[in-house]
Design an enzyme around this catalytic site. Structure first.
Site, PDB file in Angstrom:
ATOM      1  CE  LYS A   1      -3.121 -12.194   4.818  1.00 35.67           C
ATOM      2  NZ  LYS A   1      -2.155 -11.152   4.398  1.00 35.67           N
ATOM      3  CG  ASN A   2      -3.932  -8.855   7.018  1.00 36.57           C
ATOM      4  OD1 ASN A   2      -3.033  -9.733   6.538  1.00 36.57           O
ATOM      5  ND2 ASN A   2      -4.428  -7.971   6.282  1.00 36.57           N
TER       6      ASN A   2
ATOM      7  NE  ARG B   1       4.751  -3.492   3.267  1.00 33.29           N
ATOM      8  CZ  ARG B   1       5.545  -2.573   2.875  1.00 33.29           C
ATOM      9  NH1 ARG B   1       6.695  -2.946   2.155  1.00 33.29           N
ATOM     10  NH2 ARG B   1       5.547  -1.480   3.677  1.00 33.29           N
TER      11      ARG B   1
ATOM     12  NE  ARG C   1       2.307  -3.984   0.140  1.00 34.75           N
ATOM     13  CZ  ARG C   1       1.983  -5.025   0.772  1.00 34.75           C
ATOM     14  NH1 ARG C   1       2.142  -6.049   0.269  1.00 34.75           N
ATOM     15  NH2 ARG C   1       1.274  -5.200   1.946  1.00 34.75           N
ATOM     16  N   PRO C   2       7.209   0.966   0.004  1.00 38.53           N
ATOM     17  CG  PRO C   2       7.258   3.296   0.222  1.00 38.53           C
ATOM     18  CD  PRO C   2       6.377   2.136  -0.316  1.00 38.53           C
ATOM     19  CB  VAL C   3      10.583  -0.057   4.797  1.00 39.78           C
ATOM     20  CG1 VAL C   3      10.085  -1.593   4.451  1.00 39.78           C
ATOM     21  CG2 VAL C   3      12.067   0.223   4.155  1.00 39.78           C
TER      22      VAL C   3
ATOM     23  CG  LEU D   1       5.578   5.747   6.185  1.00 38.33           C
ATOM     24  CD1 LEU D   1       4.185   5.383   6.073  1.00 38.33           C
ATOM     25  CD2 LEU D   1       5.710   7.372   6.328  1.00 38.33           C
TER      26      LEU D   1
ATOM     27  CB  VAL E   1      -2.943   5.777   7.553  1.00 42.67           C
ATOM     28  CG1 VAL E   1      -3.327   4.868   8.610  1.00 42.67           C
ATOM     29  CG2 VAL E   1      -3.784   7.216   8.307  1.00 42.67           C
ATOM     30  CB  SER E   2       1.990   2.736   7.468  1.00 40.95           C
ATOM     31  OG  SER E   2       2.292   1.437   7.562  1.00 40.95           O
ATOM     32  CB  VAL E   3      -1.814  -1.700   8.570  1.00 39.20           C
ATOM     33  CG1 VAL E   3      -2.052  -2.724   9.567  1.00 39.20           C
ATOM     34  CG2 VAL E   3      -2.991  -0.672   8.128  1.00 39.20           C
TER      35      VAL E   3
ATOM     36  CB  ILE F   1      -4.440   1.835  -0.144  1.00 35.65           C
ATOM     37  CG1 ILE F   1      -5.889   2.267   0.823  1.00 35.65           C
ATOM     38  CG2 ILE F   1      -3.385   1.399   1.124  1.00 35.65           C
ATOM     39  CD1 ILE F   1      -5.670   3.344   1.894  1.00 35.65           C
TER      40      ILE F   1
ATOM     41  NE  ARG G   1       1.126 -14.438   0.451  1.00 35.33           N
ATOM     42  CZ  ARG G   1       1.762 -13.243   0.330  1.00 35.33           C
ATOM     43  NH1 ARG G   1       2.028 -12.800  -0.891  1.00 35.33           N
ATOM     44  NH2 ARG G   1       2.303 -12.641   1.359  1.00 35.33           N
TER      45      ARG G   1
HETATM   46  C1  EPZ Z   1      -1.321  -3.766   5.755  1.00 35.18           C
HETATM   47  O1  EPZ Z   1      -0.376  -3.897   4.687  1.00 35.18           O
HETATM   48  C2  EPZ Z   1      -2.043  -5.541   5.152  1.00 35.18           C
HETATM   49  N1  EPZ Z   1      -1.019  -6.580   5.522  1.00 35.18           N
HETATM   50  C3  EPZ Z   1      -2.628  -5.301   3.674  1.00 35.18           C
HETATM   51  O2  EPZ Z   1      -3.047  -6.677   3.477  1.00 35.18           O
HETATM   52  C4  EPZ Z   1      -3.453  -4.252   3.473  1.00 35.18           C
HETATM   53  O3  EPZ Z   1      -3.832  -4.136   2.149  1.00 35.18           O
HETATM   54  C5  EPZ Z   1      -2.817  -2.915   3.974  1.00 35.18           C
HETATM   55  O4  EPZ Z   1      -2.449  -3.103   5.349  1.00 35.18           O
HETATM   56  C6  EPZ Z   1      -3.622  -1.635   3.879  1.00 35.18           C
HETATM   57  O5  EPZ Z   1      -4.988  -1.940   4.717  1.00 35.18           O
HETATM   58  C7  EPZ Z   1      -1.224  -7.182   6.622  1.00 35.18           C
HETATM   59  O6  EPZ Z   1      -1.792  -6.742   7.529  1.00 35.18           O
HETATM   60  C8  EPZ Z   1      -0.129  -8.385   6.916  1.00 35.18           C
HETATM   61  P1  EPZ Z   1       0.503  -0.391   4.732  1.00 35.18           P
HETATM   62  P2  EPZ Z   1       0.815  -2.951   5.103  1.00 35.18           P
HETATM   63  O7  EPZ Z   1       1.488   0.231   5.460  1.00 35.18           O
HETATM   64  O8  EPZ Z   1       0.749  -2.780   6.523  1.00 35.18           O
HETATM   65  C9  EPZ Z   1       2.617   2.967   2.099  1.00 35.18           C
HETATM   66  C10 EPZ Z   1      -3.663  -8.500   2.009  1.00 35.18           C
HETATM   67  O9  EPZ Z   1      -3.771  -8.772   0.967  1.00 35.18           O
HETATM   68  N2  EPZ Z   1       3.914   3.110   3.048  1.00 35.18           N
HETATM   69  O10 EPZ Z   1      -0.876   0.238   5.645  1.00 35.18           O
HETATM   70  O11 EPZ Z   1       2.013  -3.374   4.076  1.00 35.18           O
HETATM   71  C11 EPZ Z   1       2.417   1.750   1.347  1.00 35.18           C
HETATM   72  O12 EPZ Z   1       3.045   1.771   0.122  1.00 35.18           O
HETATM   73  C12 EPZ Z   1      -2.644  -7.471   2.430  1.00 35.18           C
HETATM   74  O13 EPZ Z   1      -3.934  -9.372   3.202  1.00 35.18           O
HETATM   75  C13 EPZ Z   1       4.858   3.908   2.712  1.00 35.18           C
HETATM   76  O14 EPZ Z   1       4.884   4.450   1.726  1.00 35.18           O
HETATM   77  O15 EPZ Z   1       0.112  -1.679   4.425  1.00 35.18           O
HETATM   78  C14 EPZ Z   1       0.851   2.131   0.965  1.00 35.18           C
HETATM   79  O16 EPZ Z   1       0.571   2.835  -0.045  1.00 35.18           O
HETATM   80  C15 EPZ Z   1      -2.010  -6.730   1.327  1.00 35.18           C
HETATM   81  N3  EPZ Z   1       5.797   3.745   3.715  1.00 35.18           N
HETATM   82  C16 EPZ Z   1       0.394   2.729   2.256  1.00 35.18           C
HETATM   83  O17 EPZ Z   1       1.253   3.096   2.941  1.00 35.18           O
HETATM   84  C17 EPZ Z   1       6.167   2.876   4.463  1.00 35.18           C
HETATM   85  O18 EPZ Z   1       6.935   2.593   5.027  1.00 35.18           O
HETATM   86  C18 EPZ Z   1      -0.328   1.693   3.188  1.00 35.18           C
HETATM   87  O19 EPZ Z   1       0.473   0.608   3.522  1.00 35.18           O
HETATM   88  C19 EPZ Z   1       5.044   1.936   4.677  1.00 35.18           C
HETATM   89  C20 EPZ Z   1       3.697   1.946   4.027  1.00 35.18           C
END
Ligand code: EPZ
Length: 430
Positions: free
Chosen positions: A22-23, A102, A131-133, A135, A173-175, A339, A409
């Site tokens: 999915k991801n 998201r 989960r802010p935006v 970054l 790190v943000s995916v 995380i 989902r």
């Molecule tokens: C991806 O979410 C995955 N979703 C998540 O899977 C997964 O848990 C997560 O990566 C971590 O591995 C998809 O790929 C669709 P992040 P993402 O940005 O990209 C913070 C599932 O169950 N952050 O890596 O949204 C954030 O709050 C889902 O399949 C900021 O602070 O995760 C978190 O603490 C749930 N500012 C950390 O970074 C930002 O602008 C990592 O989040 C962006 C993120």
């Protein structure tokens, strides 16, 4: 509303075909907006999130056709989907569509890169933290975009002539922000270097697909990704990589119930850290030509401590499931979530099944119990809900999981895959 009924106690034996991730599928689908040509994705899982994104892409003008066909891989489903966005008819991604998931926020990258502007609602998704935006905004600003937030929408405009290559290092790190920056930079003028990039296999898969579309990306899978901008991208054909979270979930289910299962069509290299933790708990895991074999025949489940971390660390998306496994271990274990700050909602539901878990800050202490007992429980988010299913498989008696739309989902044909291995799992309508 549907519920899942599980009668626990049976070992799992047989073959479980692992679906496309999915991801990985979600960002790959979004990447199709970068070109007016056709992107064909194979091995796309049939999930609620994929269907939702199909609606969102359609709203931007994508023409999407789906070939559902049964592959002779233990009759696992695999869908091939063609995405063609000849013209972008709308650069706004509205609240009604984005608030449910998201990842749909990520359309901001391709829309901005291709059309020079995007107006995207602030995102929703699983309630696992704030989960802010920030970054995304920082990285797109570094690429030259002007960004304003107005009325719940992020409004981004590229400079005349398009985005401009940059060197940007993420403070965290943000995916998702790595996906978006990489997509946006493919069409920027000049070279972009992303520092402290996410190294997840899904980021690597997206880079492979973008390169097949004509992008010039190197370093995906390491903390530094370099993108040489090109003037346009073309179509391509790409196969979505196997779902490492689904793989780890079923491996943990077998480690919990006992049995012998071949997880077909997946690859141990996608989740080494998690597999090592499962091995240490007492299961045997071996790579075979067709996938991964997981065996546990009797013996205690040993307590194992884990800390979630970005890839290659232990995935946060397997934390709840591992807690389910540890609930039945023969000792005390600790699981630390680094995380997301609110990803422990499964704790109180696992407690209904008899698990003994206490929380202190971001660490859960799990005192293993000999027996879990079935109970009515409520799914709170996608991965939490599947942890309740696997705990139910290992519990005595009947477990009823409500709010199963969370499961839909992210887990393709869950009941069918488990039933074929001897579990008693069925969907019941209220
Ligand atoms: C991806 O979410 C995955 N979703 C998540 O899977 C997964 O848990 C997560 O990566 C971590 O591995 C998809 O790929 C669709 P992040 P993402 O940005 O990209 C913070 C599932 O169950 N952050 O890596 O949204 C954030 O709050 C889902 O399949 C900021 O602070 O995760 C978190 O603490 C749930 N500012 C950390 O970074 C930002 O602008 C990592 O989040 C962006 C993120």
């Amino acid at each position: 509303m549907d519920r899942i009924r599980i009668v626990g106690g049976n070992a799992l034996n047989g073959i479980i075909p692992i679906s496309g991730a999915k991801n990985a599928a979600l960002p790959l689908m979004i990447a199709s907006l970068l070109t007016d040509d056709t992107l064909t994705l194979e091995n796309v899982p049939h999930l609620a999130d994929v269907e939702q994104l199909i609606r969102i892409l359609g709203n931007h003008g994508a023409d999407i056709s789906v070939n559902g066909r049964r592959e002779r891989q233990s009759e696992g489903y695999s869908r091939t989907i063609h995405f063609t966005s000849r013209t972008i008819v709308d650069t706004t991604a509205p609240y009604e569509l984005v608030s449910r998931m998201r990842a749909s926020f990520w359309v901001i990258g391709p829309l901005l890169a291709r059309e020079g502007r995007a107006r995207v609602s602030l995102p929703g998704g699983c309630a696992i933290g704030t989960r802010p935006v920030d970054l995304f905004i920082e990285a797109l600003t570094a690429l030259g975009a002007k960004i304003e937030i107005d009325g719940g929408y992020v409004e981004a405009t590229a400079p005349k002539g398009g985005l401009i290559g940059t060197h940007y290092t993420f403070p965290k790190v943000s995916v998702g922000a790595t996906h978006v920056t990489m997509m946006a930079a493919t069409l920027a003028r000049g070279v972009t270097v992303i520092g402290n990039a996410a190294q997840e296999p899904e980021v690597q898969d997206l880079a492979r697909c973008l390169n097949a579309m004509g992008a010039k990306i190197s370093g995906a899978g390491t903390p530094t990704i370099t993108i040489e901008g090109v003037s346009q991208l073309s179509g391509a054909r790409h196969r979505v990589l196997p779902d490492r979270i689904e793989t780890g979930t079923y491996a943990m289910a077998v480690a919990m119930t006992g049995g012998d299962v071949l997880l077909e069509g997946t690859d141990a290299a996608l989740l080494e850290t998690a597999l090592e933790a499962i091995r240490r708990s007492g299961a045997e895991i071996t790579s075979t030509e067709s996938g991964i074999r997981v065996v546990r025949n009797g013996g205690d489940i040993k307590p194992v401590d884990v800390v979630t971390d970005p890839f290659p660390g232990f995935p946060t998306d397997l934390q709840a499931q591992f807690m389910g496994l540890m609930a039945k271990s023969s000792g005390v274990s600790h699981i630390t979530e680094t995380i997301f700050e609110n990803r422990f909602m499964h704790v109180q539901e696992l407690a209904r099944l008899g698990a003994k878990i206490s929380l202190s800050g971001q660490t859960a202490k799990i005192e293993g119990v000999e027996r879990l007992r079935g109970a009515p429980v409520m799914a709170t988010d996608l991965r939490a809900s599947v942890s309740l299913v696997i705990a139910g498989l290992a519990a005595e008696g009947e477990t009823l999981v409500s709010r199963v739309y969370h499961l839909d989902r992210g887990f393709e044909r869950l009941e069918e895959k488990l039933t074929r291995c001897g579990a008693i799992v069925e969907r019941v309508s209220e």
